[in-house]
Design an enzyme around this catalytic site. Structure first.
Site, PDB file in Angstrom:
ATOM      1  N   SER A 181       0.659  -1.235   0.003  1.00  0.00           N
ATOM      2  CA  SER A 181       0.069  -0.027  -0.051  1.00  0.00           C
ATOM      3  C   SER A 181       0.790   1.251  -0.039  1.00  0.00           C
ATOM      4  O   SER A 181       0.335   2.315  -0.286  1.00  0.00           O
ATOM      5  CB  SER A 181      -0.964   0.131   1.185  1.00  0.00           C
ATOM      6  OG  SER A 181      -0.176   0.014   2.521  1.00  0.00           O
ATOM      7  N   LYS A 186       0.751   4.708   6.748  1.00  0.00           N
ATOM      8  CA  LYS A 186       0.465   5.605   5.793  1.00  0.00           C
ATOM      9  C   LYS A 186       1.173   6.829   5.965  1.00  0.00           C
ATOM     10  O   LYS A 186       1.820   7.252   6.746  1.00  0.00           O
ATOM     11  CB  LYS A 186      -0.983   5.744   6.121  1.00  0.00           C
ATOM     12  CG  LYS A 186      -1.967   4.384   6.202  1.00  0.00           C
ATOM     13  CD  LYS A 186      -2.115   3.830   4.851  1.00  0.00           C
ATOM     14  CE  LYS A 186      -2.815   2.287   4.760  1.00  0.00           C
ATOM     15  NZ  LYS A 186      -2.826   1.510   3.675  1.00  0.00           N
TER      16      LYS A 186
END
Length: 278
Positions: free
Chosen positions: A92, A163
């Protein structure tokens, strides 16, 4: 015939006093000398055997064991409070971080009144934002897995995520402008760190980040479940600042990828809602 005299004469001729036998005093003395001789003979040594060496070996093993335990405790404490290895479990965050990378998470980055900034790559506990109810697990298994994960030897807990911070408290984050770019407080962000071929987002959104929370997204937008995917859930996809574990500052493994994660300049023109540069 005088039988008493005959017995007496026979005793004298045998060389033993009358009333004694060959198994008498003299034989007992010989046996005693034999026992004494055996007891004073030096014991035969087994080649290569040394009781002192055996004791020293046991002592050395004991010290080595204590040293190993002490080192393990020191590493775990260092990992808990200063820098923690974190194994990247998914793609990701590609191309910035790749599957299997071990990043070193700086746990002191936000300890002294500092807070995450736009563009920071952070590791956080997603309980209550990305994960509403953490999975149940055996306490012993969980403890062992937690220790291995703290050393970067196992994948992180299912509630831990990595993230990039896109918006901080008070920011208005919109996707997308006419050029297909994410806007933060009315400024378009040139996200050069995105995975090649990815659009900044195929899901439109227009949110204001509550104070004390973060809006986070992956660099591989088409392969990342992030704040966009939790808009309709409790918390609205916002990550509380208090849930941030630390900032990913370095790639420590594999050796061919040793490097620091340099701050991005994508947000340099973004101003805070009060007009100050954020």
């Amino acid at each position: 015939m005088d039988t008493e005299a005959e017995h007496t004469e026979r005793d004298r001729s045998s060389g033993f006093p009358a009333g004694t036998s060959p198994t008498g005093t003299e034989e007992r003395s010989r046996s005693a000398r034999s026992v004494g001789h055996l007891s004073t003979a030096p014991a035969r040594r087994v080649p290569g055997f040394s009781p002192g060496r055996l004791s020293l070996g046991r002592l050395s093993l004991g010290r080595a064991g204590l040293l190993g335990v002490g080192c393990a405790v020191a590493v775990l404490l260092f990992s808990a409070f200063v820098v923690q290895p974190f194994r990247i479990p998914s793609g990701s965050m590609e191309p910035t971080l790749q599957v299997g990378d071990r990043v070193l998470v700086n746990k002191l980055a936000y300890r002294f009144d500092a807070e995450p900034e736009r563009g920071d790559v952070v590791v956080f506990d997603g309980t209550g934002s990305f994960v509403q109810q953490p999975p149940r697990e055996n306490p012993v298994t969980g403890l062992l897995h937690g220790a291995a994960a703290a050393l970067g030897l196992a994948e992180p807990a299912e509630t831990d995520f990595v993230k990039r911070v896109i918006g901080v408290g008070g920011d208005r984050v919109v996707c997308c402008d006419k050029g297909g770019r994410v806007e933060v407080n009315g400024r378009a962000v040139d996200e050069r760190y995105l995975h090649f071929g990815d659009a900044p987002s195929r899901v439109p959104f227009d949110i204001v980040v509550p104070q004390g929370t973060l809006w986070v997204m992956g660099d591989h937008r088409s392969n990342s479940r992030d704040s966009r995917d939790h808009l309709g859930e409790p918390g609205g996809g916002m990550v509380p600042v208090g849930k941030v574990i630390g900032r990913a500052d370095w790639i420590g493994w594999p050796p061919v990828r040793w490097s620091g994660l340099e701050p991005t300049g994508a947000f340099r023109d973004v101003r805070s809602p009060d007009g100050a540069h954020g």
